[in-house]
Design a protein around this motif. Structure first.
Motif, PDB file in Angstrom:
ATOM      1  N   LEU A  99       0.874  -1.172   0.000  1.00 59.40           N
ATOM      2  CA  LEU A  99       0.000   0.000   0.000  1.00 59.40           C
ATOM      3  C   LEU A  99       0.907   1.217   0.000  1.00 59.40           C
ATOM      4  O   LEU A  99       1.643   1.450   0.963  1.00 59.40           O
ATOM      5  CB  LEU A  99      -0.899   0.018   1.236  1.00 59.40           C
ATOM      6  N   CYS A 100       0.870   1.983  -1.067  1.00 61.57           N
ATOM      7  CA  CYS A 100       1.794   3.109  -1.218  1.00 61.57           C
ATOM      8  C   CYS A 100       1.038   4.426  -1.325  1.00 61.57           C
ATOM      9  O   CYS A 100       0.140   4.576  -2.156  1.00 61.57           O
ATOM     10  CB  CYS A 100       2.665   2.906  -2.452  1.00 61.57           C
ATOM     11  N   ASP A 101       1.403   5.354  -0.466  1.00 62.72           N
ATOM     12  CA  ASP A 101       0.846   6.711  -0.467  1.00 62.72           C
ATOM     13  C   ASP A 101       1.598   7.523  -1.518  1.00 62.72           C
ATOM     14  O   ASP A 101       2.684   8.011  -1.276  1.00 62.72           O
ATOM     15  CB  ASP A 101       1.017   7.320   0.931  1.00 62.72           C
ATOM     16  N   ARG A 102       1.019   7.611  -2.699  1.00 66.31           N
ATOM     17  CA  ARG A 102       1.550   8.256  -3.896  1.00 66.31           C
ATOM     18  C   ARG A 102       2.538   7.343  -4.623  1.00 66.31           C
ATOM     19  O   ARG A 102       3.177   6.486  -4.031  1.00 66.31           O
ATOM     20  CB  ARG A 102       2.200   9.608  -3.603  1.00 66.31           C
ATOM     21  N   TYR A 103       2.629   7.588  -5.953  1.00 68.62           N
ATOM     22  CA  TYR A 103       3.557   6.845  -6.793  1.00 68.62           C
ATOM     23  C   TYR A 103       3.842   7.705  -8.021  1.00 68.62           C
ATOM     24  O   TYR A 103       3.700   8.934  -7.960  1.00 68.62           O
ATOM     25  CB  TYR A 103       2.947   5.472  -7.138  1.00 68.62           C
ATOM     26  N   ALA A 104       4.199   7.092  -9.119  1.00 66.80           N
ATOM     27  CA  ALA A 104       4.603   7.852 -10.299  1.00 66.80           C
ATOM     28  C   ALA A 104       3.505   8.758 -10.837  1.00 66.80           C
ATOM     29  O   ALA A 104       3.783   9.801 -11.444  1.00 66.80           O
ATOM     30  CB  ALA A 104       5.077   6.889 -11.389  1.00 66.80           C
ATOM     31  N   ASP A 105       2.244   8.365 -10.641  1.00 62.07           N
ATOM     32  CA  ASP A 105       1.146   9.218 -11.118  1.00 62.07           C
ATOM     33  C   ASP A 105       1.161  10.581 -10.442  1.00 62.07           C
ATOM     34  O   ASP A 105       0.733  11.579 -11.036  1.00 62.07           O
ATOM     35  CB  ASP A 105      -0.189   8.528 -10.878  1.00 62.07           C
ATOM     36  N   SER A 106       1.638  10.645  -9.207  1.00 60.00           N
ATOM     37  CA  SER A 106       1.749  11.944  -8.529  1.00 60.00           C
ATOM     38  C   SER A 106       2.714  12.858  -9.264  1.00 60.00           C
ATOM     39  O   SER A 106       2.487  14.073  -9.365  1.00 60.00           O
ATOM     40  CB  SER A 106       2.223  11.767  -7.080  1.00 60.00           C
ATOM     41  N   THR A 107       3.798  12.286  -9.768  1.00 59.09           N
ATOM     42  CA  THR A 107       4.761  13.089 -10.513  1.00 59.09           C
ATOM     43  C   THR A 107       4.120  13.668 -11.762  1.00 59.09           C
ATOM     44  O   THR A 107       4.312  14.839 -12.094  1.00 59.09           O
ATOM     45  CB  THR A 107       5.987  12.239 -10.879  1.00 59.09           C
ATOM     46  N   THR A 108       3.346  12.846 -12.459  1.00 52.69           N
ATOM     47  CA  THR A 108       2.666  13.342 -13.657  1.00 52.69           C
ATOM     48  C   THR A 108       1.668  14.437 -13.300  1.00 52.69           C
ATOM     49  O   THR A 108       1.585  15.471 -13.982  1.00 52.69           O
ATOM     50  CB  THR A 108       1.954  12.190 -14.378  1.00 52.69           C
ATOM     51  N   ALA A 109       0.917  14.233 -12.221  1.00 55.71           N
ATOM     52  CA  ALA A 109      -0.102  15.210 -11.836  1.00 55.71           C
ATOM     53  C   ALA A 109       0.510  16.506 -11.323  1.00 55.71           C
ATOM     54  O   ALA A 109       0.092  17.603 -11.726  1.00 55.71           O
ATOM     55  CB  ALA A 109      -1.025  14.608 -10.782  1.00 55.71           C
ATOM     56  N   TYR A 110       1.504  16.387 -10.446  1.00 53.49           N
ATOM     57  CA  TYR A 110       2.054  17.578  -9.796  1.00 53.49           C
ATOM     58  C   TYR A 110       3.097  18.297 -10.654  1.00 53.49           C
ATOM     59  O   TYR A 110       3.003  19.505 -10.871  1.00 53.49           O
ATOM     60  CB  TYR A 110       2.664  17.204  -8.436  1.00 53.49           C
ATOM     61  N   GLN A 111       4.107  17.553 -11.107  1.00 57.93           N
ATOM     62  CA  GLN A 111       5.147  18.216 -11.888  1.00 57.93           C
ATOM     63  C   GLN A 111       4.721  18.421 -13.339  1.00 57.93           C
ATOM     64  O   GLN A 111       5.127  19.389 -13.976  1.00 57.93           O
ATOM     65  CB  GLN A 111       6.455  17.410 -11.830  1.00 57.93           C
ATOM     66  N   GLY A 112       3.879  17.524 -13.865  1.00 56.90           N
ATOM     67  CA  GLY A 112       3.406  17.671 -15.235  1.00 56.90           C
ATOM     68  C   GLY A 112       2.266  18.658 -15.351  1.00 56.90           C
ATOM     69  O   GLY A 112       2.428  19.773 -15.840  1.00 56.90           O
ATOM     70  N   TYR A 113       1.095  18.276 -14.846  1.00 50.54           N
ATOM     71  CA  TYR A 113      -0.069  19.149 -14.974  1.00 50.54           C
ATOM     72  C   TYR A 113       0.027  20.370 -14.059  1.00 50.54           C
ATOM     73  O   TYR A 113      -0.405  21.462 -14.430  1.00 50.54           O
ATOM     74  CB  TYR A 113      -1.342  18.357 -14.675  1.00 50.54           C
ATOM     75  N   GLY A 114       0.574  20.193 -12.872  1.00 50.28           N
ATOM     76  CA  GLY A 114       0.667  21.314 -11.938  1.00 50.28           C
ATOM     77  C   GLY A 114       1.747  22.307 -12.280  1.00 50.28           C
ATOM     78  O   GLY A 114       1.509  23.513 -12.352  1.00 50.28           O
ATOM     79  N   ARG A 115       2.980  21.807 -12.528  1.00 50.65           N
ATOM     80  CA  ARG A 115       4.128  22.688 -12.784  1.00 50.65           C
ATOM     81  C   ARG A 115       4.330  23.000 -14.262  1.00 50.65           C
ATOM     82  O   ARG A 115       4.988  23.971 -14.605  1.00 50.65           O
ATOM     83  CB  ARG A 115       5.410  22.043 -12.257  1.00 50.65           C
ATOM     84  N   GLY A 116       3.811  22.126 -15.136  1.00 45.41           N
ATOM     85  CA  GLY A 116       3.983  22.353 -16.565  1.00 45.41           C
ATOM     86  C   GLY A 116       5.231  21.728 -17.152  1.00 45.41           C
ATOM     87  O   GLY A 116       5.622  22.060 -18.269  1.00 45.41           O
ATOM     88  N   VAL A 117       5.879  20.799 -16.435  1.00 45.48           N
ATOM     89  CA  VAL A 117       7.030  20.085 -16.984  1.00 45.48           C
ATOM     90  C   VAL A 117       6.540  19.166 -18.103  1.00 45.48           C
ATOM     91  O   VAL A 117       5.436  18.612 -18.040  1.00 45.48           O
ATOM     92  CB  VAL A 117       7.748  19.278 -15.886  1.00 45.48           C
ATOM     93  N   ASP A 118       7.371  18.995 -19.123  1.00 44.31           N
ATOM     94  CA  ASP A 118       7.004  18.213 -20.301  1.00 44.31           C
ATOM     95  C   ASP A 118       6.547  16.807 -19.921  1.00 44.31           C
ATOM     96  O   ASP A 118       7.267  16.056 -19.253  1.00 44.31           O
ATOM     97  CB  ASP A 118       8.206  18.137 -21.247  1.00 44.31           C
ATOM     98  N   LEU A 119       5.356  16.437 -20.368  1.00 43.85           N
ATOM     99  CA  LEU A 119       4.783  15.142 -20.008  1.00 43.85           C
ATOM    100  C   LEU A 119       5.563  13.977 -20.612  1.00 43.85           C
ATOM    101  O   LEU A 119       5.654  12.903 -20.003  1.00 43.85           O
ATOM    102  CB  LEU A 119       3.323  15.076 -20.434  1.00 43.85           C
ATOM    103  N   ALA A 120       6.130  14.164 -21.784  1.00 42.83           N
ATOM    104  CA  ALA A 120       6.922  13.095 -22.402  1.00 42.83           C
ATOM    105  C   ALA A 120       8.190  12.833 -21.599  1.00 42.83           C
ATOM    106  O   ALA A 120       8.608  11.682 -21.421  1.00 42.83           O
ATOM    107  CB  ALA A 120       7.260  13.449 -23.842  1.00 42.83           C
ATOM    108  N   LEU A 121       8.809  13.890 -21.118  1.00 39.28           N
ATOM    109  CA  LEU A 121       9.993  13.744 -20.267  1.00 39.28           C
ATOM    110  C   LEU A 121       9.636  12.976 -18.999  1.00 39.28           C
ATOM    111  O   LEU A 121      10.370  12.058 -18.576  1.00 39.28           O
ATOM    112  CB  LEU A 121      10.554  15.118 -19.914  1.00 39.28           C
TER     113      LEU A 121
END
Length: 222
Positions: A99-121
């Motif tokens: 049972l993991c509190d956050r995983y790679a999807d958090s990175t996509t949501a926060y740094q990708g959609y939230g911060r605007g970092v390139d989603l492909a990267l």
């Protein structure tokens, strides 16, 4: 004792700040342990000595020296791959439940959609940091920014005045709205893995919904 699962069972909890992920993980862990499962509870970033030190850096270093968006991305990835190699993969190989509190999807949501970092990267880095092991079930505890704001005073009181500041909790409402939209986009794109649950409901009611989804997942993996 419940039988071990052939490839283990990997369950992640995602969602915005103050959605109650840790509370639900603790409740679920108690239920699964009582049923005889070997349960490992962990969190991202964190879960190892390396990860916990990186967690403190990325969440609590504020001001002009705080990590930039791209640095956040690499810090989370470093913590993730350490956790996978050191803790998660061995536990799953033994047939246990993670049972993991956050995983790679958090990175996509926060740094990708939230911060605007390139989603492909982000996708490329996640592929490496996860070692290709994605969750068997991802539970999105969905909470609007408005509902999260109502919970903030209670959170502050529970933590106490001496608690370190959390850079992500202090972000503007527009940032949290982008993160939530990102989560909903990810869930819609992969419905076989994701289940979206309303986090703005009584704790016990939400726990029942979580337990139902997890039992379905365990049945599939058996």
């Amino acid at each position: 004792m419940a039988p071990s699962l052939p490839k283990g069972c990997f369950i992640t909890f995602e969602g915005p700040e103050l959605a109650g992920k840790s509370t639900q993980i603790n409740r679920l862990a108690a239920t699964l342990t009582a049923a005889g499962h070997q349960v490992l509870c962990t969190r991202e970033p964190g879960g190892t000595v390396v990860g916990e030190r990186l967690r403190d850096l990325v969440k609590h270093l504020t001001g002009p020296e705080a990590p930039c968006s791209e640095a956040e991305l690499f810090i989370f990835a470093a913590s993730r791959v350490q956790l996978m190699r050191q803790r998660l993969l061995p536990h799953l190989a033994a047939g246990g439940v993670v049972l993991c509190d956050r995983y790679a999807d958090s990175t996509t949501a926060y740094q990708g959609y939230g911060r605007g970092v390139d989603l492909a990267l982000i996708a490329g880095l996640n592929a490496t940091a996860t070692t290709g092991r994605w969750p068997d079930l991802t539970l999105l505890l969905d909470l609007t920014p408005e509902a999260a704001e109502r919970r903030r005073p209670g959170r502050a009181e529970a933590l106490g005045s001496g608690a370190p500041r959390d850079r992500f909790e202090e972000e503007a409402a527009a940032f949290h709205a982008r993160v939530r939209a990102g989560y909903l986009t990810l869930a819609a794109a992969e419905p076989a893995r994701w289940r979206t649950l309303n986090a703005d409901q009584p704790e016990a009611t939400l726990a029942e919904a979580v337990a139902r989804e997890v039992q379905h997942a365990l049945a599939r993996l058996r």
